[in-house]
Write a protein that holds these residues in place. Structure first.
Motif, mmCIF file in Angstrom:
data_model
loop_
_atom_site.group_PDB
_atom_site.id
_atom_site.type_symbol
_atom_site.label_atom_id
_atom_site.label_comp_id
_atom_site.label_asym_id
_atom_site.label_seq_id
_atom_site.Cartn_x
_atom_site.Cartn_y
_atom_site.Cartn_z
ATOM 1 N N GLN A 1 5.835 -5.593 -10.035
ATOM 2 C CA GLN A 1 5.414 -5.065 -11.328
ATOM 3 C C GLN A 1 5.291 -3.545 -11.341
ATOM 4 N N GLN A 2 5.159 -2.948 -10.174
ATOM 5 C CA GLN A 2 4.956 -1.507 -10.091
ATOM 6 C C GLN A 2 6.240 -0.808 -9.655
ATOM 7 N N GLU A 3 6.533 0.331 -10.274
ATOM 8 C CA GLU A 3 7.744 1.077 -9.947
ATOM 9 C C GLU A 3 7.745 1.518 -8.489
ATOM 10 N N ARG A 4 6.572 1.895 -7.960
ATOM 11 C CA ARG A 4 6.528 2.331 -6.558
ATOM 12 C C ARG A 4 6.919 1.189 -5.627
ATOM 13 N N THR A 5 6.486 -0.016 -5.940
ATOM 14 C CA THR A 5 6.877 -1.177 -5.137
ATOM 15 C C THR A 5 8.376 -1.399 -5.230
ATOM 16 N N ARG A 6 8.916 -1.287 -6.434
ATOM 17 C CA ARG A 6 10.364 -1.494 -6.622
ATOM 18 C C ARG A 6 11.166 -0.482 -5.813
ATOM 19 N N ARG A 7 10.734 0.787 -5.830
ATOM 20 C CA ARG A 7 11.462 1.821 -5.081
ATOM 21 C C ARG A 7 11.426 1.546 -3.577
ATOM 22 N N MET B 1 0.829 -1.202 0.000
ATOM 23 C CA MET B 1 0.000 0.000 0.000
ATOM 24 C C MET B 1 0.866 1.256 0.000
ATOM 25 N N ASP B 2 0.346 2.285 -0.626
ATOM 26 C CA ASP B 2 0.975 3.611 -0.559
ATOM 27 C C ASP B 2 -0.096 4.654 -0.864
ATOM 28 N N GLY B 3 -0.091 5.727 -0.101
ATOM 29 C CA GLY B 3 -1.021 6.817 -0.350
ATOM 30 C C GLY B 3 -2.479 6.436 -0.261
ATOM 31 N N GLY B 4 -2.789 5.460 0.604
ATOM 32 C CA GLY B 4 -4.180 5.061 0.788
ATOM 33 C C GLY B 4 -4.727 4.137 -0.268
#
Length: 252
Positions: free
Chosen positions: A238-244, A219-222
């Motif tokens: 698969q998601q860049e936010r998860t990778r970061r 989760m991020d940002g709700g």
């Protein structure tokens, strides 16, 4: 066992949950990862109505959490009805929240005696069994101050188990522990998972999520950014936010 549909929650103008849709099957372990402030703990608190949702539905074992529905309209549960519903949902917090003036055994017996009004002999047997289940036989008459942080958290888990819950919620249960005490709590949680307990776990313990979780939610940002098999999400996000996030926590 747990179904969330379009769950939203705001604090003032800040929307913390922005439409969460999740399902946890009976006997599954769902683990939540994400940065601080992403909404993980708020979602957990909504599942047992420690927070009231602004929109959507949450059901546990088929029953609406916090509400009853009549003719398409929702009505708040009474305090008595809500207490009865909460008694079926065990929750373990970051802090142990034990009564300092009560022994480990008395802490575990408190809710079954005063919420469910069960006979003392039955409650005593159940409490002793719960403490044995978390590896604390022989510590029944110690007070929290006489126990390590890991032992106190295990008492807190036993306290939740004594209510025979349908689902267990864990809100970063090891974050307040010294590193050498983390393992004993995670071992108890592994045992619960092996026994078929339905669990929702907010955690920063990546290896636990990978080993024990049936599904991992990032989760991020709700929002739910990514979810799936824990190994797949952790090893091939698969998601860049998860990778970061995973790079920042040095897990990949």
């Amino acid at each position: 066992m747990v179904i969330a549909q379009g769950v939203r929650k705001s604090f003032g103008r800040h929307e913390v949950l922005k439409g969460i849709d999740l399902e946890v099957n009976n006997g599954e372990v769902m683990c939540f990862l994400g940065p601080s402030g992403s909404g993980k703990s708020t979602f957990l608190r909504c599942v047992n109505r420690l927070e009231t949702i602004d929109a959507g539905r949450i059901r546990v074992d088929g029953s609406l959490v916090g509400f009853k529905e009549r003719n398409g309209r929702l009505y708040d549960l009474t305090e008595k009805e809500l207490a009865r519903q909460r008694s079926q949902i065990g929750m373990v917090f970051q802090r142990f929240n034990l009564f300092a003036h009560m022994t480990a055994l008395e802490n575990v017996m408190e809710a079954p005696r005063h919420v469910r009004r069960q006979p003392k002999r039955e409650v005593l047997d159940r409490a002793q069994d719960a403490l044995a289940r978390v590896g604390l036989s022989g510590h029944e008459h110690k007070y929290p101050a006489q126990l390590s942080g890991g032992q106190q958290q295990r008492v807190a888990i036993a306290r939740a188990l004594a209510m025979d819950p349908k689902v267990m919620l864990f809100d970063e249960p090891t974050s307040a522990l010294d590193p050498e005490l983390v393992g004993e709590v995670l071992d108890v949680m592994r045992g619960l998972a092996d026994s078929g307990m339905t669990m929702i776990v907010v955690t920063h313990e990546i290896e636990f999520a990978k080993e024990v979780g049936d599904e991992l939610v990032f989760m991020d940002g709700g929002l739910v950014v990514e979810k799936g098999d824990p190994r797949q999400v952790l090893e091939n996000p698969q998601q860049e936010r998860t990778r970061r996030f995973l790079r920042a926590t040095a897990t990949v």
